[in-house]
Write a protein that holds these residues in place. Structure first.
Motif, PDB file in Angstrom:
ATOM      1  N   UNK A 235      -4.867   2.837   6.565  1.00  0.00           N
ATOM      2  CA  UNK A 235      -4.848   1.470   6.928  1.00  0.00           C
ATOM      3  C   UNK A 235      -6.098   0.736   7.601  1.00  0.00           C
TER       4      UNK A 235
ATOM      5  N   UNK B 248       9.109 -11.398  13.440  1.00  0.00           N
ATOM      6  CA  UNK B 248      10.117 -10.210  13.317  1.00  0.00           C
ATOM      7  C   UNK B 248       9.644  -8.894  14.301  1.00  0.00           C
TER       8      UNK B 248
ATOM      9  N   UNK C 242       7.307  -2.202   3.310  1.00  0.00           N
ATOM     10  CA  UNK C 242       6.736  -0.933   3.977  1.00  0.00           C
ATOM     11  C   UNK C 242       5.339  -1.488   4.707  1.00  0.00           C
ATOM     12  N   UNK C 243       5.039  -2.688   4.388  1.00  0.00           N
ATOM     13  CA  UNK C 243       3.502  -3.063   5.011  1.00  0.00           C
ATOM     14  C   UNK C 243       3.767  -3.836   6.120  1.00  0.00           C
ATOM     15  N   UNK C 244       4.811  -4.914   6.077  1.00  0.00           N
ATOM     16  CA  UNK C 244       4.927  -5.702   7.306  1.00  0.00           C
ATOM     17  C   UNK C 244       6.160  -5.390   7.951  1.00  0.00           C
ATOM     18  N   UNK C 245       7.080  -4.616   7.226  1.00  0.00           N
ATOM     19  CA  UNK C 245       8.089  -4.186   8.048  1.00  0.00           C
ATOM     20  C   UNK C 245       8.883  -5.344   8.613  1.00  0.00           C
ATOM     21  N   UNK C 246       9.164  -6.465   7.852  1.00  0.00           N
ATOM     22  CA  UNK C 246       9.597  -7.435   8.534  1.00  0.00           C
ATOM     23  C   UNK C 246      11.285  -7.895   8.303  1.00  0.00           C
ATOM     24  N   UNK C 247      11.891  -7.559   7.053  1.00  0.00           N
ATOM     25  CA  UNK C 247      13.270  -7.656   7.013  1.00  0.00           C
ATOM     26  C   UNK C 247      13.531  -9.155   6.618  1.00  0.00           C
TER      27      UNK C 247
ATOM     28  N   UNK D  65      -6.850  -7.502   6.075  1.00  0.00           N
ATOM     29  CA  UNK D  65      -6.507  -6.310   5.533  1.00  0.00           C
ATOM     30  C   UNK D  65      -7.416  -5.731   4.478  1.00  0.00           C
TER      31      UNK D  65
ATOM     32  N   UNK E  15       2.779  -3.146  12.313  1.00  0.00           N
ATOM     33  CA  UNK E  15       2.972  -3.305  10.752  1.00  0.00           C
ATOM     34  C   UNK E  15       2.598  -2.018  10.338  1.00  0.00           C
ATOM     35  N   UNK E  16       2.572  -1.822   9.018  1.00  0.00           N
ATOM     36  CA  UNK E  16       2.211  -0.689   8.297  1.00  0.00           C
ATOM     37  C   UNK E  16       2.963   0.581   8.810  1.00  0.00           C
TER      38      UNK E  16
ATOM     39  N   UNK F 289       0.746  -1.305  -0.057  1.00  0.00           N
ATOM     40  CA  UNK F 289       0.141   0.035   0.094  1.00  0.00           C
ATOM     41  C   UNK F 289       0.894   1.250   0.048  1.00  0.00           C
ATOM     42  N   UNK F 290       0.437   2.248  -0.837  1.00  0.00           N
ATOM     43  CA  UNK F 290       0.956   3.582  -0.675  1.00  0.00           C
ATOM     44  C   UNK F 290       1.228   3.999   0.850  1.00  0.00           C
ATOM     45  N   UNK F 291       2.528   4.687   0.758  1.00  0.00           N
ATOM     46  CA  UNK F 291       2.740   5.154   2.472  1.00  0.00           C
ATOM     47  C   UNK F 291       1.618   5.967   3.090  1.00  0.00           C
ATOM     48  N   UNK F 292       1.027   6.875   2.216  1.00  0.00           N
ATOM     49  CA  UNK F 292      -0.168   7.737   2.670  1.00  0.00           C
ATOM     50  C   UNK F 292      -1.407   7.121   2.986  1.00  0.00           C
ATOM     51  N   UNK F 293      -1.684   5.882   2.612  1.00  0.00           N
ATOM     52  CA  UNK F 293      -2.882   4.945   2.586  1.00  0.00           C
ATOM     53  C   UNK F 293      -3.297   5.083   3.794  1.00  0.00           C
TER      54      UNK F 293
END
Lengths: 246, 325
Positions: A17, B117, A119-124, A26, B136-137, A11-15
């Motif tokens: 959620x 994570x 940038x959705x789940x920020x999980x690396x 989601x 998240x997000x 999703x675009x950053x500005x979405x």
């Protein structure tokens, strides 16, 4: 040099959620989806730059359904040579990594460059998992990458500084800011992207190791307590006595 | 059964984020009624290792092998997996640090373990399933991850929990990892540490400034405030992009994500990309001339005012506070 760049759709950053079904799913309604920024700006562009200098091929791979085509075509418009879409829902990182590894196993890539995180789940997660599945070295949070005589020279972030390392190809690289300058597709690229090969392949069997059982959105915005600029002592007092952070 | 916490070392000291991970691992072990072990790779003193007992580690496995003094994700993964298997660990805990972010997913594959994570809370166990909360997000929501695999890997988001210390010392046991030189894949050519400042990722207080400061020459007061408060300095993206400040100070979506106890934002409007990097901070203070700056919506405390007047006063008031406490 043959380079694989896995790309995710997020999703675009500005979405805004939101979630449905009692906060278990989601909600994609009204959300604009984009290519994951670190995949696009840094991983993909650095792969293209390396190819432009040294020759070779850049392949993008995406795990997703047909509605991801726009994101894949954008990667081709920016300069990837061809694309593979694994036709499956990206259920968890291990499933996605297994698809990428299964493709890469047969192709002998010199480099696999992923964005450091989505940038959705920020999980690396995906880069490290792909490396382990393929038994390859990996370096993440990479802000500089050059390749000479089969050796990658990289600068990566460590806590409180940077470290310069060398690793023999093939390897997996996690890309972050400063690795490259984002490119905007030009008209020629957009035209060319229409005819570049996009292969759709079925998913391989892979376990799903994690399940998200519910989501929560933080309670409404914090109530900001205002302090007069003429009474800064009050702020210090509040930080000590109320917030207890000093 | 056991819980194994992987503990990182920097300059002969246990990293702060790893102390938190070890504490987290001990709490998980306590909940499961099992042993809390830690693994440390590379050169470090026995005294420093024993301090892990303070956060509940009973036994430290130590591979005193200089080949581990440089980080190599493939080599480390092999050694940690071996230690986890030997110890019969069903939960492996790491820090969601720069190295942990790469090690944990590798371990997950190697141990065929489900991985969460960046956990922000202790897990809840339901039979063999663990449920763990993570953000998240970019901090706009949180999610409960369920892991039902027999083995589990959890990495802990730094500054998520404050270790409670006791006076125990941990027993230290030598561990020999069956790695060979052929397992080493990474050669470290040089390390460039920013000296004299607190690493942003480890700081409990962060003083951050943005375009409202008008020019790089005005950062003296920001640095002074940070020095007084024992804080790290940070900045917004536009400021790093025009080279007013070094890139390693940039926090936000494309820069660092931090979770200090106190984040003081001076002359930063609070664009959503910036908030994504700092909204995990426990307390946020915003100082901005613009009362409409979006950052105030995410702030706990706000001052609508000119940084050039407010910051010097804040330095002065903080000095008074420090003298009195």
């Amino acid at each position: 040099m043959k380079i694989l760049v896995p790309i995710a759709k997020v999703p675009d950053t500005t979405s805004k959620i939101t979630f449905t079904e009692n906060n278990t799913k989601f909600n994609p309604d009204g959300v604009t989806f984009i290519m994951n920024p670190t995949d696009e700006w840094y991983a993909l562009v650095r792969a293209i730059e390396l190819k432009e200098k040294q020759g070779g091929e850049v392949v993008v791979i995406h795990v997703g359904r047909a509605d991801s085509e726009q994101v894949i075509r954008k990667a081709l418009a920016i300069g990837a040579d061809k694309a593979v879409r694994v036709d499956a829902d990206p259920t968890d990182a291990y499933f996605v990594a297994s698809q990428i590894a299964a493709h890469a196993k047969a192709e002998n890539y010199d480099l696999i460059i992923t964005g450091k995180e989505t940038i959705d789940y920020n999980s690396f997660e995906v880069g490290g998992m792909v490396a382990e599945l393929l038994d390859l070295p990996a370096v993440s949070l990479v802000q500089k990458l050059d390749v000479e005589n089969g050796v990658a020279n990289m600068k990566r972030d460590i806590e409180g500084g940077t470290e310069t390392v060398e690793v023999k190809l093939p390897l997996v690289v996690g890309a972050q800011k400063d690795l490259a300058e984002a490119r905007i597709p030009n008209m020629k690229g957009i035209m060319a992207a229409r005819t570049k090969p996009l292969t759709v392949s079925p998913a391989v069997d892979a376990d799903k190791l994690t399940t998200i059982i519910s989501y929560a959105v933080p309670q409404k915005a914090k109530e900001c307590k205002y302090v007069s600029p003429d009474n800064v002592a009050e702020l210090v007092k509040l930080l000590h006595e109320e917030a207890k952070v000093i | 059964m056991a819980v194994l916490s992987f503990v990182e070392v920097a300059d002969g000291k246990i990293k702060k984020a790893s102390v938190e991970a070890a504490y987290y691992g001990s709490k998980v072990a306590e909940g499961l009624g099992t042993d809390s072990l830690a693994l440390v790779l590379g050169t470090i003193s026995a005294d420093e290792l024993a301090t892990l007992g303070q956060v509940g580690i009973k036994k430290v496995l130590h591979a005193n092998d200089a080949r581990f003094n440089n980080f190599d994700s493939k080599l480390y993964t092999k050694a940690i997996a071996e230690a986890a298997n030997n110890a019969g660990a069903n939960v492996v805990v790491l820090s969601f640090s720069n190295n942990g972010k790469l090690l944990a997913p590798r371990l997950s594959v190697r141990l065929k373990a489900g991985y969460v994570p960046g956990a922000v809370e202790l897990p809840a166990f339901n039979g063999n399933a663990a449920v763990v909360k993570k953000n998240v997000f970019s901090g706009k929501a949180s999610a409960q991850y369920q892991v039902s695999t027999e083995k589990k890997v959890i990495s802990v988001n730094p500054n998520s929990l404050s270790p409670v210390r006791n006076t125990n010392t941990a027993a230290v046991e030598a561990f020999t990892a069956t790695v060979t030189d052929a397992d080493i894949t990474t050669t470290v050519k040089s390390v460039d540490k920013i000296t004299g400042t607190i690493p942003l990722s480890e700081a409990e207080i962060v003083v951050s400034a943005g375009r409202g400061l008008k020019g790089p020459e005005n950062w003296g007061m920001i640095e002074e405030l940070a020095r007084e408060m024992g804080a790290a300095t940070a900045c917004s993206r536009p400021v790093a992009d025009v080279d007013w400040r070094p890139h390693h100070e940039h926090v936000g979506q494309t820069g660092l994500t931090i979770r200090p106890n106190l984040y003081i934002a001076i002359g930063i409007s609070g664009a959503i990309q910036h908030l994504a990097g700092v909204n995990g901070s426990k307390v946020i203070v915003v100082i901005n001339t613009d009362a409409e700056a979006p950052f105030f919506k995410a702030a706990d405390y706000g001052i609508v005012g000119d940084a050039f007047q407010v910051v010097p006063k804040l330095i002065e008031e903080y000095k008074k506070f420090k003298a009195a406490h």
